[in-house]
Design an enzyme around this catalytic site. Structure first.
Site, PDB file in Angstrom:
ATOM      1  N   ARG A   1       0.847  -1.201   0.000  1.00 55.01           N
ATOM      2  CA  ARG A   1       0.000   0.000   0.000  1.00 55.01           C
ATOM      3  C   ARG A   1       0.882   1.251   0.000  1.00 55.01           C
ATOM      4  O   ARG A   1       0.531   2.289  -0.529  1.00 55.01           O
ATOM      5  CB  ARG A   1      -0.956  -0.009   1.199  1.00 55.01           C
TER       6      ARG A   1
ATOM      7  N   TYR B   1     -14.940  16.944 -16.970  1.00 56.33           N
ATOM      8  CA  TYR B   1     -15.470  15.581 -16.894  1.00 56.33           C
ATOM      9  C   TYR B   1     -16.581  15.562 -15.825  1.00 56.33           C
ATOM     10  O   TYR B   1     -16.407  16.124 -14.735  1.00 56.33           O
ATOM     11  CB  TYR B   1     -14.327  14.639 -16.504  1.00 56.33           C
TER      12      TYR B   1
ATOM     13  N   ASP C   1      -6.160  18.746 -15.552  1.00 56.57           N
ATOM     14  CA  ASP C   1      -6.460  17.382 -16.003  1.00 56.57           C
ATOM     15  C   ASP C   1      -5.945  17.263 -17.444  1.00 56.57           C
ATOM     16  O   ASP C   1      -6.454  17.916 -18.354  1.00 56.57           O
ATOM     17  CB  ASP C   1      -7.979  17.156 -15.930  1.00 56.57           C
TER      18      ASP C   1
ATOM     19  N   LYS D   1      -7.553   6.024 -19.787  1.00 58.05           N
ATOM     20  CA  LYS D   1      -7.753   6.518 -21.149  1.00 58.05           C
ATOM     21  C   LYS D   1      -6.459   6.339 -21.968  1.00 58.05           C
ATOM     22  O   LYS D   1      -5.998   5.238 -22.124  1.00 58.05           O
ATOM     23  CB  LYS D   1      -8.235   7.962 -21.097  1.00 58.05           C
TER      24      LYS D   1
HETATM   25  C1  LIG Z   1     -12.490   9.398 -17.440  1.00 55.56           C
HETATM   26  C2  LIG Z   1     -12.020  10.713 -16.979  1.00 55.56           C
HETATM   27  C3  LIG Z   1     -11.821  10.979 -15.624  1.00 55.56           C
HETATM   28  C4  LIG Z   1     -12.141   9.951 -14.547  1.00 55.56           C
HETATM   29  O1  LIG Z   1     -11.269   8.865 -14.626  1.00 55.56           O
HETATM   30  P1  LIG Z   1     -11.621   7.355 -14.184  1.00 55.56           P
HETATM   31  O2  LIG Z   1     -10.385   6.618 -14.528  1.00 55.56           O
HETATM   32  O3  LIG Z   1     -12.829   6.934 -14.967  1.00 55.56           O
HETATM   33  O4  LIG Z   1     -11.917   7.381 -12.721  1.00 55.56           O
HETATM   34  C5  LIG Z   1     -11.331  12.220 -15.281  1.00 55.56           C
HETATM   35  N1  LIG Z   1     -11.061  13.158 -16.203  1.00 55.56           N
HETATM   36  C6  LIG Z   1     -11.248  12.942 -17.521  1.00 55.56           C
HETATM   37  C7  LIG Z   1     -10.933  14.011 -18.502  1.00 55.56           C
HETATM   38  C8  LIG Z   1     -11.735  11.715 -17.958  1.00 55.56           C
HETATM   39  O5  LIG Z   1     -11.937  11.503 -19.265  1.00 55.56           O
END
Ligand SMILES: *Cc1c(COP(=O)(O)O)cnc(C)c1O
Length: 375
Positions: free
Chosen positions: A57, A109, A183, A208
């Site tokens: 962890r 998001y 992000d 992604k």
């Molecule tokens: C999918 C996404 C998230 C969230 O991520 P998860 O891996 O689904 O928890 C945050 N920001 C963006 C731009 C995303 O496309």
């Protein structure tokens, strides 16, 4: 890491995990061990983030490779690999106290808004939104309680682009201690490095493009400041949202092809965006110019339903950034958590589709869209 790694992006990722200990494997083995032998008592009773492996962890070998590689690519001092993009967002907000203020772009998001509202209602953090137009209006939202400014560029799904450098400079001129978080899921460090443009923290949904194969969930946080790295380290090892070694190994493997994949996603997306510009029933195409995300408006809801029900090469599913092309309707899916009037104001309507262009041949994707659009 204090000095910038001078090797090319492609070289850094190709060498990730190629370790020089034990049996000298070229590909790092997956460490399925929950705990690690202490070399001596001193290490066992040292509580700092650089003491080495003890319990997974806290720190783990495959996760460490991912964290170091992303810290290098994003040019930060430390990376954190966690269980999902949402866990990465939670980690960034973990430094907030009751009464602190969080200012975000209003075009993010959808899950961000759900979490920001949770932090507001449960922990008494004040949450404000900026419309992304004038930086002067963002500065007007700041005060002595502001701790974090949260940005996403290009925005999801309407592809609005922000000038990170200008925004970070204006926020830091107001107060250098405000954390500007970006992000970077849509562009990845291959196309954009927010920390080099003045941001303090960068996050990813590694689910992604970084993961790139629609097979893992993951999140990344990279920070520039050592003190912030210590705070985040304490939080993540306490809540235990860390990425498993198995997922970290898959992610390391994926990073090796990130430059190749991003180039192909972009080349195909450009071709498909051009096709969509003159395709029947398509009213408007939004493509930010890099990576593989395209949004487009159709002329009726009936047409939207037909496209979603009749694509064959492209899959109707809710994610992005992988080898398989996916199409989704953000209004009902990714952005269901955004207030209905805000969705409409942002341009997230029931006629907007979002396409993640995968790694199939672009001509096959165009043929699929053509038949789905009923041409
Ligand atoms: C999918 C996404 C998230 C969230 O991520 P998860 O891996 O689904 O928890 C945050 N920001 C963006 C731009 C995303 O496309």
């Amino acid at each position: 890491m204090t000095e910038k790694d001078k090797r090319a992006f492609e070289t850094i990722v190709a060498e990730a995990g190629s370790i020089k200990d034990g049996a000298n494997p070229v590909s790092q083995p997956i460490y399925l061990s929950a705990c690690y032998r202490h070399p001596d008592l001193r290490q066992a009773i040292t509580f700092d983030r650089l003491r080495g492996y003890t319990y997974s962890r806290v720190e783990a070998p495959n996760r460490k490779v991912v964290e170091e590689t992303l810290a290098t690519l994003e040019e930060g001092c430390q990376g954190f690999a966690v269980a999902s993009g949402m866990a990465a967002i939670q980690l960034v907000l973990s430094i907030l106290h009751t009464g602190d203020e969080l200012v975000s772009l209003d075009d993010l998001y959808g899950g961000d808004f759900r979490y920001f509202r949770h932090v507001e209602s449960h922990y008494g953090v004040i949450f404000k939104q900026w419309d992304g137009r004038k930086v002067a209006d963002l500065v007007k939202l700041l005060n002595e309680k502001t701790r974090i400014v949260w940005l996403e560029t290009p925005s999801n799904p309407t592809m609005k682009k922000l000038d990170i450098q200008q925004i970070a400079a204006a926020v830091h001129a107001y107060n250098k201690d405000i954390i500007v978080a970006v992000d970077n899921t849509f562009y990845t460090p291959y196309y954009q490095k927010p920390l080099t443009e003045g941001a303090d923290v960068v996050i990813h949904s590694a689910t992604k493009y970084l993961g790139g194969h629609n097979d893992i969930l993951g999140g990344i946080v990279v920070v520039k400041d050592e003190k912030l790295a210590d705070d985040y380290f304490q939080f993540t090892i306490t809540v235990g949202d860390t990425m498993s070694n198995f997922d970290a190994w898959l992610l390391t493997r994926s990073l090796k092809t990130l430059p190749l994949r991003m180039k192909q996603h972009a080349a195909s997306a450009k071709k498909i965006a051009k096709f969509l510009e003159t395709a029947p029933h398509v009213e408007k195409v939004l493509y930010p110019g890099k990576a593989g995300m395209i949004s487009f408006y159709l002329d009726s809801e009936a047409e939207v339903e037909r496209v979603l029900n009749s694509v064959k090469v492209i899959t109707f599913a809710e994610s992005l950034g992988g080898a398989e092309s996916l199409i989704t309707i953000p209004y009902y899916q990714t952005h269901d958590d955004v207030e209905a009037d805000q969705r409409v104001r942002l341009g997230i309507t029931t006629k907007l589709l979002r396409l993640s262009v995968g790694l199939e041949d672009p001509d096959d994707l165009i043929a699929d869209l053509r038949q789905a659009l009923g041409d």
